[in-house]
Design a protein around this motif. Structure first.
Motif, PDB file in Angstrom:
ATOM      1  N   SER A  40       0.815  -1.202   0.000  1.00 25.35           N
ATOM      2  CA  SER A  40       0.000   0.000   0.000  1.00 25.35           C
ATOM      3  C   SER A  40       0.857   1.265   0.000  1.00 25.35           C
ATOM      4  O   SER A  40       1.844   1.365   0.733  1.00 25.35           O
ATOM      5  CB  SER A  40      -0.917   0.010   1.228  1.00 25.35           C
ATOM      6  N   ASN A  41       0.450   2.234  -0.849  1.00 28.96           N
ATOM      7  CA  ASN A  41       1.110   3.542  -0.872  1.00 28.96           C
ATOM      8  C   ASN A  41       0.131   4.675  -0.593  1.00 28.96           C
ATOM      9  O   ASN A  41       0.451   5.849  -0.821  1.00 28.96           O
ATOM     10  CB  ASN A  41       1.807   3.770  -2.212  1.00 28.96           C
ATOM     11  N   SER A  42      -1.057   4.347  -0.126  1.00 30.71           N
ATOM     12  CA  SER A  42      -2.122   5.300   0.222  1.00 30.71           C
ATOM     13  C   SER A  42      -2.711   6.007  -0.986  1.00 30.71           C
ATOM     14  O   SER A  42      -3.533   6.912  -0.821  1.00 30.71           O
ATOM     15  CB  SER A  42      -1.608   6.359   1.219  1.00 30.71           C
ATOM     16  N   PHE A 240      15.071   8.093  15.255  1.00 33.19           N
ATOM     17  CA  PHE A 240      14.556   7.014  16.077  1.00 33.19           C
ATOM     18  C   PHE A 240      13.555   6.173  15.288  1.00 33.19           C
ATOM     19  O   PHE A 240      13.161   6.527  14.172  1.00 33.19           O
ATOM     20  CB  PHE A 240      13.905   7.586  17.340  1.00 33.19           C
ATOM     21  N   TYR A 241      13.145   5.093  15.894  1.00 37.29           N
ATOM     22  CA  TYR A 241      12.271   4.126  15.216  1.00 37.29           C
ATOM     23  C   TYR A 241      10.996   4.791  14.700  1.00 37.29           C
ATOM     24  O   TYR A 241      10.604   4.612  13.543  1.00 37.29           O
ATOM     25  CB  TYR A 241      11.925   2.991  16.188  1.00 37.29           C
ATOM     26  N   MET A 242      10.328   5.560  15.565  1.00 33.29           N
ATOM     27  CA  MET A 242       9.074   6.185  15.173  1.00 33.29           C
ATOM     28  C   MET A 242       9.274   7.243  14.089  1.00 33.29           C
ATOM     29  O   MET A 242       8.385   7.466  13.255  1.00 33.29           O
ATOM     30  CB  MET A 242       8.393   6.803  16.391  1.00 33.29           C
ATOM     31  N   VAL A 243      10.416   7.900  14.085  1.00 33.10           N
ATOM     32  CA  VAL A 243      10.705   8.882  13.046  1.00 33.10           C
ATOM     33  C   VAL A 243      10.843   8.186  11.697  1.00 33.10           C
ATOM     34  O   VAL A 243      10.291   8.647  10.681  1.00 33.10           O
ATOM     35  CB  VAL A 243      11.980   9.679  13.387  1.00 33.10           C
ATOM     36  N   TYR A 244      11.562   7.076  11.670  1.00 38.80           N
ATOM     37  CA  TYR A 244      11.724   6.332  10.417  1.00 38.80           C
ATOM     38  C   TYR A 244      10.389   5.744   9.967  1.00 38.80           C
ATOM     39  O   TYR A 244      10.099   5.705   8.764  1.00 38.80           O
ATOM     40  CB  TYR A 244      12.765   5.227  10.609  1.00 38.80           C
ATOM     41  N   LEU A 245       9.573   5.304  10.904  1.00 34.09           N
ATOM     42  CA  LEU A 245       8.238   4.809  10.566  1.00 34.09           C
ATOM     43  C   LEU A 245       7.413   5.923   9.916  1.00 34.09           C
ATOM     44  O   LEU A 245       6.750   5.710   8.888  1.00 34.09           O
ATOM     45  CB  LEU A 245       7.546   4.282  11.819  1.00 34.09           C
ATOM     46  N   TYR A 246       7.464   7.108  10.505  1.00 34.93           N
ATOM     47  CA  TYR A 246       6.726   8.258   9.961  1.00 34.93           C
ATOM     48  C   TYR A 246       7.221   8.601   8.561  1.00 34.93           C
ATOM     49  O   TYR A 246       6.430   8.899   7.656  1.00 34.93           O
ATOM     50  CB  TYR A 246       6.894   9.452  10.906  1.00 34.93           C
ATOM     51  N   PHE A 250       4.659   8.726   5.408  1.00 40.20           N
ATOM     52  CA  PHE A 250       4.177  10.006   4.891  1.00 40.20           C
ATOM     53  C   PHE A 250       5.179  10.755   4.015  1.00 40.20           C
ATOM     54  O   PHE A 250       4.795  11.714   3.341  1.00 40.20           O
ATOM     55  CB  PHE A 250       3.756  10.906   6.056  1.00 40.20           C
ATOM     56  N   ASN A 251       6.440  10.353   4.017  1.00 37.24           N
ATOM     57  CA  ASN A 251       7.417  10.957   3.104  1.00 37.24           C
ATOM     58  C   ASN A 251       7.638  10.090   1.871  1.00 37.24           C
ATOM     59  O   ASN A 251       7.720  10.592   0.753  1.00 37.24           O
ATOM     60  CB  ASN A 251       8.749  11.195   3.815  1.00 37.24           C
ATOM     61  N   TYR A 252       7.781   8.775   2.116  1.00 33.66           N
ATOM     62  CA  TYR A 252       8.047   7.847   1.006  1.00 33.66           C
ATOM     63  C   TYR A 252       6.777   7.154   0.519  1.00 33.66           C
ATOM     64  O   TYR A 252       6.831   6.402  -0.460  1.00 33.66           O
ATOM     65  CB  TYR A 252       9.071   6.788   1.431  1.00 33.66           C
ATOM     66  N   PHE A 253       5.652   7.371   1.204  1.00 29.50           N
ATOM     67  CA  PHE A 253       4.356   6.773   0.850  1.00 29.50           C
ATOM     68  C   PHE A 253       4.418   5.246   0.783  1.00 29.50           C
ATOM     69  O   PHE A 253       3.778   4.622  -0.045  1.00 29.50           O
ATOM     70  CB  PHE A 253       3.843   7.342  -0.482  1.00 29.50           C
ATOM     71  N   LYS A 254       5.180   4.663   1.688  1.00 32.87           N
ATOM     72  CA  LYS A 254       5.251   3.196   1.800  1.00 32.87           C
ATOM     73  C   LYS A 254       4.430   2.780   3.028  1.00 32.87           C
ATOM     74  O   LYS A 254       4.965   2.376   4.041  1.00 32.87           O
ATOM     75  CB  LYS A 254       6.708   2.762   1.916  1.00 32.87           C
ATOM     76  N   MET A 255       3.118   2.921   2.901  1.00 33.69           N
ATOM     77  CA  MET A 255       2.237   2.692   4.038  1.00 33.69           C
ATOM     78  C   MET A 255       2.255   1.238   4.497  1.00 33.69           C
ATOM     79  O   MET A 255       2.216   0.962   5.702  1.00 33.69           O
ATOM     80  CB  MET A 255       0.813   3.112   3.689  1.00 33.69           C
ATOM     81  N   GLY A 256       2.304   0.297   3.569  1.00 34.65           N
ATOM     82  CA  GLY A 256       2.373  -1.112   3.956  1.00 34.65           C
ATOM     83  C   GLY A 256       3.647  -1.422   4.717  1.00 34.65           C
ATOM     84  O   GLY A 256       3.635  -2.142   5.728  1.00 34.65           O
ATOM     85  N   TYR A 257       4.747  -0.859   4.255  1.00 29.41           N
ATOM     86  CA  TYR A 257       6.048  -1.037   4.907  1.00 29.41           C
ATOM     87  C   TYR A 257       6.030  -0.440   6.313  1.00 29.41           C
ATOM     88  O   TYR A 257       6.500  -1.054   7.279  1.00 29.41           O
ATOM     89  CB  TYR A 257       7.108  -0.363   4.049  1.00 29.41           C
ATOM     90  N   ALA A 258       5.475   0.776   6.422  1.00 32.03           N
ATOM     91  CA  ALA A 258       5.389   1.441   7.725  1.00 32.03           C
ATOM     92  C   ALA A 258       4.474   0.683   8.675  1.00 32.03           C
ATOM     93  O   ALA A 258       4.744   0.607   9.881  1.00 32.03           O
ATOM     94  CB  ALA A 258       4.894   2.868   7.549  1.00 32.03           C
ATOM     95  N   THR A 259       3.400   0.116   8.161  1.00 35.58           N
ATOM     96  CA  THR A 259       2.492  -0.657   9.005  1.00 35.58           C
ATOM     97  C   THR A 259       3.172  -1.911   9.535  1.00 35.58           C
ATOM     98  O   THR A 259       2.981  -2.295  10.693  1.00 35.58           O
ATOM     99  CB  THR A 259       1.223  -1.039   8.220  1.00 35.58           C
ATOM    100  N   ALA A 260       4.003  -2.527   8.712  1.00 34.33           N
ATOM    101  CA  ALA A 260       4.774  -3.681   9.179  1.00 34.33           C
ATOM    102  C   ALA A 260       5.725  -3.256  10.302  1.00 34.33           C
ATOM    103  O   ALA A 260       5.890  -3.984  11.294  1.00 34.33           O
ATOM    104  CB  ALA A 260       5.555  -4.287   8.021  1.00 34.33           C
ATOM    105  N   MET A 261       6.315  -2.081  10.160  1.00 36.84           N
ATOM    106  CA  MET A 261       7.174  -1.561  11.236  1.00 36.84           C
ATOM    107  C   MET A 261       6.379  -1.358  12.521  1.00 36.84           C
ATOM    108  O   MET A 261       6.861  -1.642  13.627  1.00 36.84           O
ATOM    109  CB  MET A 261       7.792  -0.219  10.818  1.00 36.84           C
ATOM    110  N   ALA A 262       5.160  -0.864  12.378  1.00 34.32           N
ATOM    111  CA  ALA A 262       4.324  -0.630  13.555  1.00 34.32           C
ATOM    112  C   ALA A 262       4.003  -1.932  14.276  1.00 34.32           C
ATOM    113  O   ALA A 262       3.993  -1.987  15.518  1.00 34.32           O
ATOM    114  CB  ALA A 262       3.030   0.074  13.139  1.00 34.32           C
ATOM    115  N   TRP A 263       3.756  -2.993  13.531  1.00 32.61           N
ATOM    116  CA  TRP A 263       3.458  -4.283  14.161  1.00 32.61           C
ATOM    117  C   TRP A 263       4.692  -4.870  14.842  1.00 32.61           C
ATOM    118  O   TRP A 263       4.588  -5.491  15.902  1.00 32.61           O
ATOM    119  CB  TRP A 263       2.895  -5.255  13.132  1.00 32.61           C
ATOM    120  N   ILE A 264       5.861  -4.665  14.260  1.00 32.63           N
ATOM    121  CA  ILE A 264       7.091  -5.124  14.908  1.00 32.63           C
ATOM    122  C   ILE A 264       7.307  -4.354  16.204  1.00 32.63           C
ATOM    123  O   ILE A 264       7.692  -4.938  17.238  1.00 32.63           O
ATOM    124  CB  ILE A 264       8.293  -4.972  13.958  1.00 32.63           C
TER     125      ILE A 264
END
Length: 309
Positions: A40-42, A240-246, A250-264
């Motif tokens: 997902s890229n939103s 930090f982790y949350m900064v890279y997740l953000y 919202f910068n790279y539009f890799k929402m699926g990738y960021a969501t996987a980070m959130a679950w980890i």
């Protein structure tokens, strides 16, 4: 009939909360779980990619460096923050003139906006015009590049965390108010010094509060975002982790990738919290247990079983 009506009335009154919980918590939770398995890229329709996001994460050097930075920050900031808060609370528990003013001053960082704190510390830690380096220069010390030198970025954030240690003072003060004065009086009769009383009375009686602050500290350390996002740091040392997740979301539009980070991140916090809960039986003491130990100590013959000390 009346029981049925009262039961239906109860369901009616809790229905708004239940509906809100399902709509705003349960459904988004399952949607996030699904997104973690997509590209997902939103913008465009997501495609299912299975565990590819999770596989890519552990081959991503930026992800590993942000995770490592966050872990090291938690290792230092959480115990140092607990020690600082507990020490300040013990000092502020004394009946001295102006103690309420000191309590208010030390608690102020907890009520100030995180953005304001970040802007303040970005100025304080500035290499050339920062307040800290200007003060160090007055005593003949050349201050480091706190945020421009990669080796000083992590210590800078730990310093910021210690400055905000006053936020935990209230919980420790509340716990200190519950410590029976009779314990300290008995310690005085036995000739115990202030350090012995602190270690063998104050700290054991405050272990439930320490336990709570430890859990909250772990969660807060791994979710560090606002000041790190604004202040930054040399290279990627402030990412930090949350900064890279953000950034991924919202910068790279890799929402699926960021969501996987959130679950980890969720799994990391869950595992650490469970470990703390599991270990709590070894070091957390509650009033009922302490009172039980005192009664047992009183029944034992003198010299065969230790007392309070």
């Amino acid at each position: 009939m009346k029981k049925a009506l009262s039961r239906n009335a109860g369901f009616f009154f809790v229905a708004p909360w239940v509906i809100g919980f399902i709509v705003f918590t349960v459904i988004p939770l399952f949607q996030a779980l699904y997104l973690g398995f997509t590209d997902s890229n939103s913008i465009t329709a997501p495609n299912f990619v299975g565990f590819q996001n999770y596989i890519d994460l552990f081959h991503d050097e930026d992800f590993l460096s942000s995770l490592s930075l966050t872990v090291w920050y938690a290792i230092f900031a959480v115990p140092l923050g607990i020690a600082a808060s507990l020490s300040l609370a013990a000092l502020l528990n004394c009946k001295i003139r102006g103690v309420y003013l000191f309590r208010t001053i030390l608690y102020l960082p907890a009520v100030v906006s995180g953005v304001s704190i970040a802007l303040l510390w970005r100025w304080i830690l500035d290499k050339d015009m920062g307040l800290l380096n200007m003060l160090l220069a007055r005593i003949g010390i050349q201050g480091p590049g706190w945020l421009s030198n990669p080796n000083w970025v992590l210590p800078s954030y730990i310093l910021i965390a210690l400055w905000g240690a006053g936020g935990g003072i209230l919980t420790y003060l509340a716990g200190l108010q519950d410590v029976p004065r009779s314990l300290y009086e008995a310690a005085d009769l036995d000739g115990a010094g202030w350090f012995e009383k602190f270690v063998k009375i104050t700290v054991p009686m405050l272990t439930p509060v320490i336990f709570y602050n430890l859990i909250m500290g772990i969660v807060g350390a791994f979710r560090k975002f606002s000041d790190a996002y604004i202040i930054g740091g040399a290279g990627n040392q402030g990412r930090f982790y949350m900064v890279y997740l953000y950034q991924n979301a919202f910068n790279y539009f890799k929402m699926g990738y960021a969501t996987a980070m959130a679950w980890i991140l969720f799994l990391i916090i869950l595992v650490l919290s469970l470990l703390v809960f599991k270990s709590s039986n070894l070091w957390v003491f509650y009033n009922a247990e302490i009172e039980k130990g005192k009664k047992k100590s009183k029944r034992a013959p003198h010299g065969k079983e230790g007392g309070l000390y």
